[in-house]
Design a protein around this motif. Structure first.
Motif, PDB file in Angstrom:
ATOM      1  N   LYS A  47       0.818  -1.218   0.000  1.00 11.41           N
ATOM      2  CA  LYS A  47       0.000   0.000   0.000  1.00 11.41           C
ATOM      3  C   LYS A  47       0.851   1.267   0.000  1.00 11.41           C
ATOM      4  CE  LYS A  47      -3.759  -2.465   0.264  1.00 11.41           C
ATOM      5  NZ  LYS A  47      -4.595  -2.640  -0.946  1.00 11.41           N
ATOM      6  N   ASP A  48       2.065   1.183   0.529  1.00  7.03           N
ATOM      7  CA  ASP A  48       2.917   2.368   0.608  1.00  7.03           C
ATOM      8  C   ASP A  48       3.758   2.582  -0.650  1.00  7.03           C
ATOM      9  OD1 ASP A  48       2.063   3.144   3.093  1.00  7.03           O
ATOM     10  OD2 ASP A  48       3.623   2.051   4.175  1.00  7.03           O
ATOM     11  N   TYR A  49       3.674   1.655  -1.594  1.00  9.77           N
ATOM     12  CA  TYR A  49       4.496   1.828  -2.791  1.00  9.77           C
ATOM     13  C   TYR A  49       4.018   3.076  -3.533  1.00  9.77           C
ATOM     14  CZ  TYR A  49       7.364   0.590  -6.811  1.00  9.77           C
ATOM     15  OH  TYR A  49       8.326   0.602  -7.793  1.00  9.77           O
ATOM     16  N   PRO A  50       4.930   4.003  -3.890  1.00 12.88           N
ATOM     17  CA  PRO A  50       4.497   5.329  -4.356  1.00 12.88           C
ATOM     18  C   PRO A  50       4.083   5.419  -5.825  1.00 12.88           C
ATOM     19  CG  PRO A  50       6.888   5.245  -4.262  1.00 12.88           C
ATOM     20  CD  PRO A  50       6.397   3.933  -3.718  1.00 12.88           C
ATOM     21  N   ILE A  51       4.344   4.371  -6.628  1.00 12.15           N
ATOM     22  CA  ILE A  51       4.026   4.437  -8.056  1.00 12.15           C
ATOM     23  C   ILE A  51       3.058   3.305  -8.377  1.00 12.15           C
ATOM     24  CG2 ILE A  51       5.005   4.665 -10.381  1.00 12.15           C
ATOM     25  CD1 ILE A  51       7.715   5.181  -9.111  1.00 12.15           C
ATOM     26  N   GLN A  52       1.806   3.491  -8.024  1.00 12.80           N
ATOM     27  CA  GLN A  52       0.799   2.441  -8.164  1.00 12.80           C
ATOM     28  C   GLN A  52       0.182   2.389  -9.558  1.00 12.80           C
ATOM     29  OE1 GLN A  52      -0.469   0.153  -5.879  1.00 12.80           O
ATOM     30  NE2 GLN A  52       0.826   0.722  -4.161  1.00 12.80           N
ATOM     31  N   THR A  53       0.224   3.497 -10.287  1.00 12.28           N
ATOM     32  CA  THR A  53      -0.536   3.577 -11.538  1.00 12.28           C
ATOM     33  C   THR A  53       0.267   3.250 -12.784  1.00 12.28           C
ATOM     34  OG1 THR A  53      -0.071   5.951 -11.607  1.00 12.28           O
ATOM     35  CG2 THR A  53      -2.145   5.276 -10.614  1.00 12.28           C
ATOM     36  N   ILE A  54       1.556   2.982 -12.646  1.00  7.34           N
ATOM     37  CA  ILE A  54       2.416   2.693 -13.797  1.00  7.34           C
ATOM     38  C   ILE A  54       3.031   1.311 -13.600  1.00  7.34           C
ATOM     39  CG2 ILE A  54       4.377   3.449 -15.200  1.00  7.34           C
ATOM     40  CD1 ILE A  54       3.976   6.261 -13.981  1.00  7.34           C
ATOM     41  N   ILE A  55       2.634   0.331 -14.402  1.00 11.64           N
ATOM     42  CA  ILE A  55       3.196  -1.015 -14.258  1.00 11.64           C
ATOM     43  C   ILE A  55       4.522  -1.129 -14.988  1.00 11.64           C
ATOM     44  CG2 ILE A  55       1.970  -1.974 -16.254  1.00 11.64           C
ATOM     45  CD1 ILE A  55       2.796  -3.769 -12.912  1.00 11.64           C
ATOM     46  N   ASN A  56       4.668  -0.401 -16.089  1.00  8.59           N
ATOM     47  CA  ASN A  56       5.915  -0.501 -16.858  1.00  8.59           C
ATOM     48  C   ASN A  56       7.095   0.010 -16.027  1.00  8.59           C
ATOM     49  OD1 ASN A  56       6.831  -0.961 -19.891  1.00  8.59           O
ATOM     50  ND2 ASN A  56       8.045   0.706 -19.062  1.00  8.59           N
ATOM     51  N   GLY A  57       8.135  -0.814 -15.919  1.00 10.98           N
ATOM     52  CA  GLY A  57       9.321  -0.421 -15.166  1.00 10.98           C
ATOM     53  C   GLY A  57       9.285  -0.814 -13.706  1.00 10.98           C
ATOM     54  N   PHE A  58       8.170  -1.400 -13.239  1.00 10.24           N
ATOM     55  CA  PHE A  58       8.115  -1.905 -11.866  1.00 10.24           C
ATOM     56  C   PHE A  58       8.986  -3.148 -11.752  1.00 10.24           C
ATOM     57  CE2 PHE A  58       5.673  -4.874  -8.954  1.00 10.24           C
ATOM     58  CZ  PHE A  58       6.198  -4.351  -7.777  1.00 10.24           C
ATOM     59  N   SER A  59       9.727  -3.261 -10.667  1.00 11.95           N
ATOM     60  CA  SER A  59      10.587  -4.424 -10.433  1.00 11.95           C
ATOM     61  C   SER A  59      10.368  -4.947  -9.022  1.00 11.95           C
ATOM     62  CB  SER A  59      12.069  -4.047 -10.604  1.00 11.95           C
ATOM     63  OG  SER A  59      12.329  -3.545 -11.892  1.00 11.95           O
ATOM     64  N   CYS A  60      10.538  -6.237  -8.855  1.00 12.84           N
ATOM     65  CA  CYS A  60      10.471  -6.827  -7.520  1.00 12.84           C
ATOM     66  C   CYS A  60      11.509  -7.939  -7.420  1.00 12.84           C
ATOM     67  CB  CYS A  60       9.076  -7.363  -7.214  1.00 12.84           C
ATOM     68  SG  CYS A  60       8.626  -8.854  -8.144  1.00 12.84           S
ATOM     69  N   SER A  61      11.817  -8.327  -6.210  1.00 12.01           N
ATOM     70  CA  SER A  61      12.789  -9.404  -6.009  1.00 12.01           C
ATOM     71  C   SER A  61      12.173 -10.750  -6.370  1.00 12.01           C
ATOM     72  CB  SER A  61      13.249  -9.430  -4.552  1.00 12.01           C
ATOM     73  OG  SER A  61      12.173  -9.803  -3.705  1.00 12.01           O
ATOM     74  N   TYR A  62      13.031 -11.704  -6.649  1.00 15.58           N
ATOM     75  CA  TYR A  62      12.560 -13.071  -6.908  1.00 15.58           C
ATOM     76  C   TYR A  62      11.751 -13.587  -5.723  1.00 15.58           C
ATOM     77  CZ  TYR A  62      12.789 -18.164  -6.810  1.00 15.58           C
ATOM     78  OH  TYR A  62      12.469 -19.486  -6.689  1.00 15.58           O
ATOM     79  N   GLU A  63      12.220 -13.311  -4.515  1.00 15.59           N
ATOM     80  CA  GLU A  63      11.557 -13.826  -3.315  1.00 15.59           C
ATOM     81  C   GLU A  63      10.125 -13.299  -3.221  1.00 15.59           C
ATOM     82  OE1 GLU A  63      15.774 -14.354  -2.996  1.00 15.59           O
ATOM     83  OE2 GLU A  63      14.610 -12.511  -3.360  1.00 15.59           O
TER      84      GLU A  63
END
Length: 588
Positions: free
Chosen positions: A256-272
């Motif tokens: 919920k605190d992630y600041p860029i909720q409306t743009i999926i392009n360029g979002f990254s997350c860890s494998y875990e």
């Protein structure tokens, strides 16, 4: 491609370079009109975009059945009507008939009445439908993903409704490399969701795991990429397609605190993070939250397919090489079709620089040159001085007409909800950094709520990788913004006048009393990235100012005093030590 001449307006140039693309996919039909004018072709700006939510995959199957049927006539008529409307829109925009491409993927290619469907489109519009082969679909899809980032190197996965593609991709300086033997597997999100209703989950899991094991052998990952992944702790996995974008939006909704909720392009997350969600979906067979929970940008149909996506990815991860980071792309066949026609020199351009260039002052290069004299390049991560610094100089005055109290706040949001938010090709990390830098350029005086947003943007940069290195990225990003606060205050008119002030840099290594000056040409030509292998350094940036009363008025002196305070505060608690000194130039 046309460039802008003195007699052309940008509108005229763009109107001569418009092209239309229709992407007939498995889960929807996408329409777009984009400009391929050379001055901004790298970010492929759209002037029109639309989507018709007809799933050609779903309409070829009866409810709860695996038996295939032709595309229904009423669906064909609906698509013909949508095509006719788009043709009228293309005429309104002045898109030449020859500049419209209609491409179709597996759901059309494998339809029982594929010929009837494509002829219906041709008869109603005059447009021929290009049926992409499995190989071409994989290649064009990969181009779409590559267009979504500045550079890429890693594995590639596209998850559509009926199938999924696997390959490896690499693009550095516009030179594209990818597997000559990409693999297409019949495990699309829609196809798997149907099979899960009637087949044993464990048997499906084992089948997928075995298929991916063979696919990895077939795509032939180059030895140098294997070595690179080993050194980094795993591969980057670049993903596209509706099923995986749905996973990305689900992960965003859980933070919920992630600041860029409306743009999926360029979002990254860890494998875990990704793997944990995949396992949850596999084991629970449902999306986290209550039945009434709505995931932003995920339809009910897509949400119902997410457990199947979890099954696919959990099984695939047992056969894929070690993954370190998962990247999400909005690029697909539509973007890949556009990107495939760009020459290498345009593909090599940095999207961040191209997106900010229209807002640059006439002599932005002079601002950048002066800024660079205040940067000890060998100590600064390349992303800061190669990408953020030039973009910062381009955007330096874009908020000049705003009220003073609004300038740093508007600057903070410039790439997340501001003037370059719609730019194609920016990672969330790049968006966060340019916002942080530009906010600092305007003094960084923001309300408490925006301070929290600033911290959340910093967390985007710190999400994965070496934390100490990423903290250095944040430090130097704020540093260049603060330096620009002074430069733009002294030179607010879009020009750098000689003699007002200059910078020089003194460095001292830890445990050494000797102080040496870094020459400007030395600073600019040193190889970066070596600092971790050297002793810690302390830097003193000397502001050389004229004794001329006009050039060193009270406002100039005030900004330099503010600079000293801000850099002192920035260095407090940081592993990087920089202080600002002042020296009067006796020759002026």
């Amino acid at each position: 491609m046309s460039a802008i001449s003195d007699s052309d307006t940008e509108t005229e140039v763009i109107s001569r370079n418009l092209c239309g693309v229709v992407d007939i996919g498995s889960n929807g039909i996408r329409f777009s009109i984009s400009s391929k004018a050379a001055h901004h072709a790298r970010i492929m700006p759209c002037v029109f975009k639309d989507r018709v939510g007809i799933s050609l995959f779903e309409v070829q199957y009866a409810a709860n059945s695996l038996e295939k049927a032709p595309i229904p006539e009423d669906i064909i008529n609906d698509i013909r009507a949508a095509m006719k409307r788009f043709k009228l829109i293309c005429e309104d925009f002045g898109v030449p008939q020859s500049s419209v491409r209609v491409v179709a993927t597996e759901a059309t290619r494998e339809a029982l009445n594929s010929v009837v469907f494509t002829e219906a489109v041709r008869d109603s519009t005059g447009w021929e439908v290009e049926l992409l082969s499995r190989e071409d679909e994989g290649r064009i899809g990969a181009y779409g993903v590559i267009s979504s980032f500045n550079t890429v190197s890693g594995l590639y996965m596209d998850l559509g409704g009926g199938s999924t593609q696997l390959s490896w991709i690499k693009c550095i300086n516009g030179e594209i490399e990818q597997s000559s033997t990409p693999v297409s597997l019949p495990y699309g999100a829609g196809a798997l969701a149907r099979r899960l209703k009637s087949e044993d989950k464990r048997s499906l899991f084992l089948e997928i795991r075995k298929a991916y094991s063979g696919a990895i052998e077939q795509i032939g990952i180059p030895e140098e990429m294997l070595m690179e992944a080993k050194e980094k702790g795993g591969f980057d996995l670049y993903t596209c397609g509706g099923g995986l974008r749905g996973m990305g939006h689900l992960l965003l909704s859980q933070s919920k605190d992630y600041p860029i909720q409306t743009i999926i392009n360029g979002f990254s997350c860890s494998y875990e993070e990704f793997s944990s969600m995949s396992d949850y979906l596999l084991l629970k067979n449902k999306v986290p939250g209550s039945k009434d929970t709505k995931i932003f940008k995920v339809s009910e149909r897509r949400a119902s397919q997410l457990p199947a996506v979890g099954l696919l990815m959990s099984a695939a991860f047992e056969s894929l090489p070690q993954i370190k980071t998962v990247h999400f792309s909005e690029g697909g066949v539509r973007e890949g079709t556009l990107y495939s026609i760009l020459p290498r020199e345009i593909r090599a351009q940095d999207p961040l620089i191209i997106a900010t260039r229209p807002y640059a002052p006439l002599l932005a290069s002079k601002y950048l040159k002066l800024l660079m004299t205040a940067i000890p390049v060998k100590e600064v991560p390349p992303i800061v001085y190669k990408r953020v610094a030039p973009a910062l100089c381009n955007l330096a005055f874009v908020h000049a007409s705003y009220p003073k109290e609004l300038q740093p706040t508007a600057a903070l949001h410039v790439a997340t909800a501001g003037i370059i938010a719609g730019c194609h090709g920016l990672s969330h990390r790049a968006r966060a950094l340019i916002g942080i830098a530009l906010c600092s350029r305007w003094g960084g005086d923001i309300p408490e709520g925006e301070e929290r947003y600033m911290d959340l943007l910093k967390n985007v940069v710190l999400r994965d990788g070496d934390k100490s290195e990423r903290k250095r990225v944040i430090f130097w990003t704020k540093y260049i913004g603060t330096i620009m606060y002074v430069i733009c205050g002294v030179h607010p008119g879009g020009n750098i006048r000689d003699g007002a002030f200059n910078f020089s840099i003194l460095e001292k290594e830890e445990g050494d009393d000797e102080v040496r000056e870094l020459k400007n040409d030395e600073t600019l030509t040193q190889t970066p990235g070596d600092s971790n292998n050297c002793k810690k350094r302390e830097f003193e940036v000397i502001v050389k100012i004229s004794k001329d009363d006009l050039k060193t008025s009270a406002s100039v002196r005030s900004r330099i005093i503010t600079l000293q305070k801000k850099i002192r505060k920035l260095s407090r608690g940081s592993s990087v030590k920089v202080k600002i000194g002042v020296q009067y130039d006796e020759t002026q």
